[in-house]
Design a protein around this motif. Structure first.
Motif, PDB file in Angstrom:
ATOM      1  N   ALA A 112       0.849  -1.190   0.000  1.00 61.76           N
ATOM      2  CA  ALA A 112       0.000   0.000   0.000  1.00 61.76           C
ATOM      3  C   ALA A 112       0.883   1.238   0.000  1.00 61.76           C
ATOM      4  CB  ALA A 112      -0.927   0.009   1.214  1.00 61.76           C
ATOM      5  N   LEU A 113       0.268   2.377  -0.303  1.00 57.30           N
ATOM      6  CA  LEU A 113       0.947   3.666  -0.259  1.00 57.30           C
ATOM      7  C   LEU A 113       0.267   4.551   0.778  1.00 57.30           C
ATOM      8  CD1 LEU A 113       1.460   4.429  -4.068  1.00 57.30           C
ATOM      9  CD2 LEU A 113       3.120   3.465  -2.459  1.00 57.30           C
ATOM     10  N   GLY A 162      -4.030   1.385  17.046  1.00 57.26           N
ATOM     11  CA  GLY A 162      -3.667   2.073  15.815  1.00 57.26           C
ATOM     12  C   GLY A 162      -2.984   1.156  14.819  1.00 57.26           C
ATOM     13  N   VAL A 163      -2.048   0.340  15.295  1.00 56.30           N
ATOM     14  CA  VAL A 163      -1.346  -0.594  14.414  1.00 56.30           C
ATOM     15  C   VAL A 163      -2.314  -1.637  13.864  1.00 56.30           C
ATOM     16  CG1 VAL A 163       0.488  -2.315  14.298  1.00 56.30           C
ATOM     17  CG2 VAL A 163       0.827  -0.238  15.631  1.00 56.30           C
ATOM     18  N   ALA A 164      -3.209  -2.137  14.720  1.00 57.26           N
ATOM     19  CA  ALA A 164      -4.187  -3.128  14.271  1.00 57.26           C
ATOM     20  C   ALA A 164      -5.102  -2.541  13.201  1.00 57.26           C
ATOM     21  CB  ALA A 164      -5.007  -3.628  15.458  1.00 57.26           C
ATOM     22  N   SER A 165      -5.534  -1.292  13.375  1.00 54.25           N
ATOM     23  CA  SER A 165      -6.390  -0.643  12.380  1.00 54.25           C
ATOM     24  C   SER A 165      -5.652  -0.456  11.061  1.00 54.25           C
ATOM     25  CB  SER A 165      -6.873   0.713  12.906  1.00 54.25           C
ATOM     26  OG  SER A 165      -7.674   0.560  14.052  1.00 54.25           O
ATOM     27  N   PHE A 166      -4.381  -0.070  11.140  1.00 49.20           N
ATOM     28  CA  PHE A 166      -3.574   0.153   9.937  1.00 49.20           C
ATOM     29  C   PHE A 166      -3.438  -1.138   9.131  1.00 49.20           C
ATOM     30  CE2 PHE A 166       0.299   0.527   7.503  1.00 49.20           C
ATOM     31  CZ  PHE A 166       0.293   1.841   7.053  1.00 49.20           C
ATOM     32  N   ILE A 167      -3.063  -2.226   9.790  1.00 46.53           N
ATOM     33  CA  ILE A 167      -2.864  -3.502   9.092  1.00 46.53           C
ATOM     34  C   ILE A 167      -4.192  -4.041   8.565  1.00 46.53           C
ATOM     35  CG2 ILE A 167      -2.111  -5.890   9.374  1.00 46.53           C
ATOM     36  CD1 ILE A 167      -0.096  -4.900  11.436  1.00 46.53           C
ATOM     37  N   ALA A 168      -5.242  -3.958   9.385  1.00 43.85           N
ATOM     38  CA  ALA A 168      -6.546  -4.465   8.957  1.00 43.85           C
ATOM     39  C   ALA A 168      -7.067  -3.697   7.750  1.00 43.85           C
ATOM     40  CB  ALA A 168      -7.540  -4.381  10.110  1.00 43.85           C
ATOM     41  N   THR A 169      -6.891  -2.374   7.748  1.00 47.40           N
ATOM     42  CA  THR A 169      -7.356  -1.562   6.623  1.00 47.40           C
ATOM     43  C   THR A 169      -6.622  -1.924   5.344  1.00 47.40           C
ATOM     44  OG1 THR A 169      -7.917   0.273   8.096  1.00 47.40           O
ATOM     45  CG2 THR A 169      -7.593   0.798   5.770  1.00 47.40           C
ATOM     46  N   MET A 170      -5.324  -2.107   5.427  1.00 46.14           N
ATOM     47  CA  MET A 170      -4.534  -2.459   4.251  1.00 46.14           C
ATOM     48  C   MET A 170      -4.990  -3.800   3.665  1.00 46.14           C
ATOM     49  SD  MET A 170      -0.397  -2.777   4.013  1.00 46.14           S
ATOM     50  CE  MET A 170      -0.382  -3.958   5.376  1.00 46.14           C
ATOM     51  N   LEU A 171      -5.229  -4.780   4.512  1.00 44.92           N
ATOM     52  CA  LEU A 171      -5.673  -6.090   4.033  1.00 44.92           C
ATOM     53  C   LEU A 171      -7.089  -6.028   3.467  1.00 44.92           C
ATOM     54  CD1 LEU A 171      -4.265  -8.375   6.874  1.00 44.92           C
ATOM     55  CD2 LEU A 171      -3.300  -7.971   4.606  1.00 44.92           C
ATOM     56  N   GLN A 172      -7.942  -5.200   4.078  1.00 42.44           N
ATOM     57  CA  GLN A 172      -9.305  -5.050   3.573  1.00 42.44           C
ATOM     58  C   GLN A 172      -9.302  -4.422   2.185  1.00 42.44           C
ATOM     59  OE1 GLN A 172     -11.212  -2.699   6.598  1.00 42.44           O
ATOM     60  NE2 GLN A 172     -10.775  -4.215   8.191  1.00 42.44           N
ATOM     61  N   GLN A 173      -8.464  -3.415   1.988  1.00 50.73           N
ATOM     62  CA  GLN A 173      -8.385  -2.775   0.677  1.00 50.73           C
ATOM     63  C   GLN A 173      -7.880  -3.749  -0.381  1.00 50.73           C
ATOM     64  OE1 GLN A 173      -6.238   0.876   2.424  1.00 50.73           O
ATOM     65  NE2 GLN A 173      -7.186   1.686   0.580  1.00 50.73           N
ATOM     66  N   ARG A 174      -6.890  -4.550  -0.034  1.00 46.08           N
ATOM     67  CA  ARG A 174      -6.365  -5.514  -0.995  1.00 46.08           C
ATOM     68  C   ARG A 174      -7.399  -6.586  -1.312  1.00 46.08           C
ATOM     69  NH1 ARG A 174      -1.098  -5.592  -2.177  1.00 46.08           N
ATOM     70  NH2 ARG A 174      -1.028  -7.855  -2.420  1.00 46.08           N
ATOM     71  N   LEU A 181      -4.534   5.669   3.419  1.00 45.45           N
ATOM     72  CA  LEU A 181      -3.932   4.540   2.710  1.00 45.45           C
ATOM     73  C   LEU A 181      -4.542   4.422   1.322  1.00 45.45           C
ATOM     74  CD1 LEU A 181      -3.796   1.722   5.414  1.00 45.45           C
ATOM     75  CD2 LEU A 181      -1.861   2.876   4.375  1.00 45.45           C
ATOM     76  N   TRP A 182      -3.694   4.121   0.350  1.00 44.60           N
ATOM     77  CA  TRP A 182      -4.174   3.841  -1.002  1.00 44.60           C
ATOM     78  C   TRP A 182      -3.595   2.512  -1.452  1.00 44.60           C
ATOM     79  CZ3 TRP A 182      -1.711   2.473  -5.454  1.00 44.60           C
ATOM     80  CH2 TRP A 182      -2.491   2.423  -6.620  1.00 44.60           C
ATOM     81  N   THR A 183      -4.430   1.683  -2.031  1.00 43.02           N
ATOM     82  CA  THR A 183      -3.954   0.439  -2.630  1.00 43.02           C
ATOM     83  C   THR A 183      -5.020  -0.077  -3.576  1.00 43.02           C
ATOM     84  OG1 THR A 183      -2.961  -1.727  -2.182  1.00 43.02           O
ATOM     85  CG2 THR A 183      -4.890  -1.129  -0.895  1.00 43.02           C
ATOM     86  N   GLU A 184      -4.656  -1.069  -4.354  1.00 36.63           N
ATOM     87  CA  GLU A 184      -5.574  -1.706  -5.288  1.00 36.63           C
ATOM     88  C   GLU A 184      -5.917  -3.104  -4.790  1.00 36.63           C
ATOM     89  OE1 GLU A 184      -4.792   0.004  -9.710  1.00 36.63           O
ATOM     90  OE2 GLU A 184      -3.294  -1.401  -8.956  1.00 36.63           O
ATOM     91  N   SER A 185      -7.129  -3.523  -5.093  1.00 40.50           N
ATOM     92  CA  SER A 185      -7.508  -4.885  -4.737  1.00 40.50           C
ATOM     93  C   SER A 185      -6.748  -5.862  -5.620  1.00 40.50           C
ATOM     94  CB  SER A 185      -9.016  -5.084  -4.908  1.00 40.50           C
ATOM     95  OG  SER A 185      -9.402  -4.864  -6.253  1.00 40.50           O
ATOM     96  N   THR A 186      -6.474  -7.019  -5.090  1.00 42.69           N
ATOM     97  CA  THR A 186      -5.695  -8.019  -5.808  1.00 42.69           C
ATOM     98  C   THR A 186      -6.414  -9.350  -5.762  1.00 42.69           C
ATOM     99  OG1 THR A 186      -3.595  -9.228  -5.847  1.00 42.69           O
ATOM    100  CG2 THR A 186      -4.364  -8.468  -3.710  1.00 42.69           C
TER     101      THR A 186
END
Length: 286
Positions: A16-17, A111-123, A181-186
């Motif tokens: 993610a970015l 905060g760390v849990a939210s960050f990681i969870a959000t990144m995985l949800q976006q992907r 956070l920005w990312t693309e689904s995969t």
């Protein structure tokens, strides 16, 4: 950045970015833990401007969501005003979620849990629903304000393959941090390794003992179950899955455990397992 130049390590996958983030402190407030609406709106707005985005570009926000009546209401209203309180803000849906509904309060790691969870949800290309959501906070949605804000109880899909999602975190001393956070689904799935399963031996009834039921102990019609998930209000029907096999699906509460009794024909005097409330694992069958 190295000497003003961006350096990328292409040997590692790009998960993610982070196009923008901001941290502010609310300063003096009514109390040490009192929420500050101006500080909350400032940190969200500054993060969006730092990323050179429009507030309408933000698809969702992973909120701090402490589960407090006042804190949650202030947070939802601030998100709605800052991200959807603009022209055409009522046309773009903003989804609000909270990792605490899935993992618990998590204290310092929220905060760390939210960050990681959000990144995985976006992907994964979806917004998971908020668990255990039964009643919306009445103060979080004022009648005099209209905004396209939703707090989903079931999974939703992003409007595009790529998405911008904000992550909100708040410290005990009044520090607010908002990260975009920005990312693309995969389509790539997480590989599942081989698991070694134990060679389990079948047992006749329950591990706690009992074996075969005595004559007259079997139900005439059906088995029924009563448990803490319903407040012990009364037995519910179990479903027959075939010969000597009955099942019942339970939605676990926030503590991730429940207590139950199995009744023959709905008779509270014919309890199979466990024999009383609060029985531990491996309790005998009565």
């Amino acid at each position: 950045m190295v000497e003003g130049q961006m350096v990328l390590d292409e040997s590692m996958p790009n998960m993610a970015l982070v196009p923008g983030f901001t941290m502010v402190n609310s300063g003096r407030a009514a109390s040490l833990t009192a929420p500050s609406a101006p500080a909350l709106q400032q940190v969200v707005g500054d993060a969006v401007r730092h990323a050179l985005l429009s507030p309408l570009d933000v698809d969702a926000v992973e909120c701090d969501a402490k589960g407090s009546l006042m804190h949650d209401a202030v947070e939802v209203v601030c998100m709605a005003r800052q991200l959807r309180g603009v022209a055409r803000g009522d046309e773009e849906l903003l989804s609000l979620g909270g990792v605490k509904t899935k993992l618990g309060y998590t204290q310092e790691t929220a905060g760390v849990a939210s960050f990681i969870a959000t990144m995985l949800q976006q992907r994964g290309g979806s917004l998971p629903g908020n668990l255990h959501l039964k009643t919306l906070n009445p103060h979080a949605f004022p009648e005099d304000e209209e905004a396209a804000v939703v707090v989903p109880s079931e999974a939703l899909c992003h409007r595009c393959r790529s998405s911008f999602v904000g992550v909100m975190a708040r410290g005990f001393g009044g520090t607010h941090v908002h990260t975009l956070l920005w990312t693309e689904s995969t389509d790539q799935k997480i590989p599942s390794g081989k698991r070694d399963f134990m060679d389990l031996q079948a047992f006749n009834f329950w591990p706690g003992g009992g074996g075969e039921l005595e004559d007259g102990a079997e139900p005439l019609k059906e088995y029924m179950i009563n448990g803490s998930w319903s407040g012990w209000k009364g037995p519910e029907r179990m479903r027959s899955e075939g010969t000597n096999c009955w099942s019942f699906t339970v939605t676990m509460g926030e503590n991730r455990f429940e207590e139950f009794q199995i009744w023959c024909d709905g008779d509270s005097q014919k309890v199979l397992h466990p024999g009383d409330n609060g029985a531990s694992s491996g309790a005998p069958v009565y």
